[in-house]
Design a protein around this motif. Structure first.
Motif: not given
Length: 249
Positions: A188-192
């Motif tokens: 999830t964090r990689e999207v941001f």
């Protein structure tokens, strides 16, 4: 004091504009992640088919009671495997040593030596505070222009894209990880994080600490392998149980 709840548009035209605005925002938010996937599609490998490359870079991923966290240990295991297979010559370990009681690179070095990589084949970068800093320092400080990068599969595309932007011809080896809370958080964090990566690739800021050039990698390559070992070079990059932020920086 009462807080007013936002009112949705009452007209169809207003509702349509709201939906269009939300959709446009979603598309813009996903553009950096799409760039990461598109730009690295042909740059991902496994330990079995990674190209022979002088250097491998292993990124820090937190310490656990002074030892590499499980995530970091898996990265180091992949680096040691590539070294034993003769696919790399030198390992550049890059991680955080911003305070006296926290030293990722030395913990990474100790782990690698216990797993068959000679100390003369390991070079430490003590100022790899995030992925961009590690990539820029590998190029500007250590003179690396071609490398295999090692990280978890959810992070490896960002690492490859940023090292390419920093001037390193890069291939990525994504290490599989258990699908636990950290793994889902990381995905999830990689999207941001892709948004910051896109800005770094365009603006190319200086790392938090640059410093003078170091010849550790070139000296290790010039010395050649010890007579009782075979393989190629690896460059690696990076207490209490690590937080997801430490593992995924």
């Amino acid at each position: 004091m009462k807080i007013r709840r936002p009112r949705l548009p009452r007209t169809r035209a207003g509702q349509r504009r709201l939906v269009q605005s939300v959709m446009a925002a979603c598309v813009l938010a996903l553009l950096p992640a799409t760039w990461l996937y598109m730009s690295t599609a042909d740059r991902l490998r496994t330990t079995a088919d990674a190209p022979r490359t002088p250097v491998a870079v292993v990124f820090g991923a937190g310490l656990w009671n002074g030892e590499p966290s499980p995530y970091l240990a898996h990265r180091l295991d992949a680096a040691a495997k590539l070294y034993r297979a003769g696919r790399i010559e030198v390992v550049l370990v890059t991680g955080d040593n911003s305070r006296e009681d926290y030293d990722e690179p030395d913990a990474m070095r100790a782990y690698l030596t216990r797993h068959g990589v000679p100390g003369t084949r390991i070079v430490s970068d003590y100022a790899g505070f995030d992925t961009w800093d590690s990539c820029v320092r590998a190029r500007k400080i250590f003179g690396v222009d071609r490398a295999v990068l090692i990280s978890q599969d959810f992070h490896i595309r960002r690492a490859v894209a940023l090292c390419e932007a920093a001037g390193i011809d890069s291939y990525g080896v994504g290490v599989a990880a258990k699908h636990d809370v950290t793994w889902y958080y990381g995905g999830t964090r990689e999207v941001f994080a892709a948004g910051k990566a896109a800005l770094d690739a365009v603006l190319r800021p200086d790392p938090r600490f640059l410093g003078p050039k170091e010849r550790g990698v070139s000296r290790a390559l010039a010395a050649g392998r010890p007579s009782n070992s075979t393989g190629s070079t690896i460059t690696c990059a990076g207490g209490a149980s690590p937080s997801p932020e430490e593992i995924l920086r």
